[in-house]
Design a protein around this motif. Sequence first.
Motif, short mmCIF file in Angstrom:
data_model
loop_
_atom_site.label_atom_id
_atom_site.label_comp_id
_atom_site.label_asym_id
_atom_site.label_seq_id
_atom_site.Cartn_x
_atom_site.Cartn_y
_atom_site.Cartn_z
N SER A 70 -39.91 -40.04 11.20
CA SER A 70 -39.74 -39.70 9.78
C SER A 70 -38.48 -40.37 9.25
O SER A 70 -37.47 -40.47 9.95
CB SER A 70 -39.59 -38.19 9.58
OG SER A 70 -40.73 -37.50 10.02
N VAL A 103 -38.58 -37.60 1.68
CA VAL A 103 -39.20 -38.31 2.79
C VAL A 103 -39.88 -39.55 2.20
O VAL A 103 -40.25 -39.57 1.02
CB VAL A 103 -40.23 -37.44 3.55
CG1 VAL A 103 -39.52 -36.35 4.31
CG2 VAL A 103 -41.28 -36.87 2.61
N VAL A 111 -46.15 -36.44 6.15
CA VAL A 111 -45.48 -37.52 5.41
C VAL A 111 -46.53 -38.47 4.84
O VAL A 111 -46.46 -38.89 3.68
CB VAL A 111 -44.49 -38.28 6.31
CG1 VAL A 111 -43.91 -39.47 5.56
CG2 VAL A 111 -43.38 -37.35 6.78
N TYR A 155 -42.32 -31.98 7.92
CA TYR A 155 -42.33 -33.43 7.73
C TYR A 155 -41.59 -34.17 8.83
O TYR A 155 -41.52 -35.41 8.82
CB TYR A 155 -41.70 -33.78 6.37
CG TYR A 155 -42.49 -33.26 5.20
CD1 TYR A 155 -43.42 -34.06 4.55
CD2 TYR A 155 -42.30 -31.95 4.74
CE1 TYR A 155 -44.15 -33.58 3.47
CE2 TYR A 155 -43.02 -31.46 3.66
CZ TYR A 155 -43.94 -32.28 3.04
OH TYR A 155 -44.67 -31.79 1.97
#
Length: 320
Positions: A202, A213, A237, A257
């Motif tokens: 991420s 994100v 994500v 996420y």
Amino acid sequence: MKRLLMFFALLLLILVSACGNNETNAGTSEDTPEANSSEESKSEESNTDSSSDTFTYESENGPVELPKEPKRVVALYFGGSILSLDANIVGVDSWTKNSPLFRDKLTDAQVVTEEDLEKIIELDPDVIIGLSSMKNIDQLKEIAPTVTFTYGKLDYLEQHIEIGKVLNKEEEAKNWVKDFQKRAQSAGDEIRAKIGEDATVSVVETFDKQLYVFGDNWARGTEILYQEMNLKMPEKVKEDALEPGYFAISPEVLPEYAGDYIILSKEPGSETSFEETETFKNIPAVKNNQLFVADANKFYFNDPITLEYQLQFFKDHFLK
């Protein structure tokens, strides 16, 4: 009287004859190889003189006549790409000016926006480069040849090649792109071999008390990680950030996420109280020391200078 009329008739005959001879001589002269060669030479010389220092670039908004060797560039965006091709920037946007990666190369450049028309005039640019979403584009065109791009219309490497075309350095830009892709993909092979083909990554940024994100094409190293290295992003994500490019989240939902690895991009001195929460500390990537903190000021862009820095950052952290 009769003699006077005869005199005028004779004079008229002489004038007509002279004109005819001139036309004949002119026609004969043009038809000779020597004359044709001379005229072609003059024509070529004239074309060279008029075009030797300029060329026509086909921009997304039509043809623009540009200098072959620009001396003074105002970069209202894409400053990193312009710098990487050794162009002299005399005016630049504040974000580019503030990047630690560019600072030494921009000591004499003035910070400007598209609204600083008088200031840009004083800088006497021979090329202006920016975004199609800028204000005052028509006024900027009156100051100097202006080329604008729609952000995201081209991928990050195609964008650099286009900047190369604008600066008459297309081959140099293409050579860098080819070499960079080769090196980035090779590093990706090494990283996947170490962390596993299914490991997720991420990219998170903290900005103005907000977390974001990112998908695979919004700078912050995303192009390298997801496009060149072929690393995987978490499904959440992908669901929320891939299409728009980025997605704002709260610290409370960050675990949803978080990938197996997290690149946390933040400005020095920014709000980081969320890092003291149990929610953050219990994220597996944090607990496993797989959180890599980057200086946001060095991660905002996706130009060659920034990309080289990001590539080295990823190699240093993933392969240590």
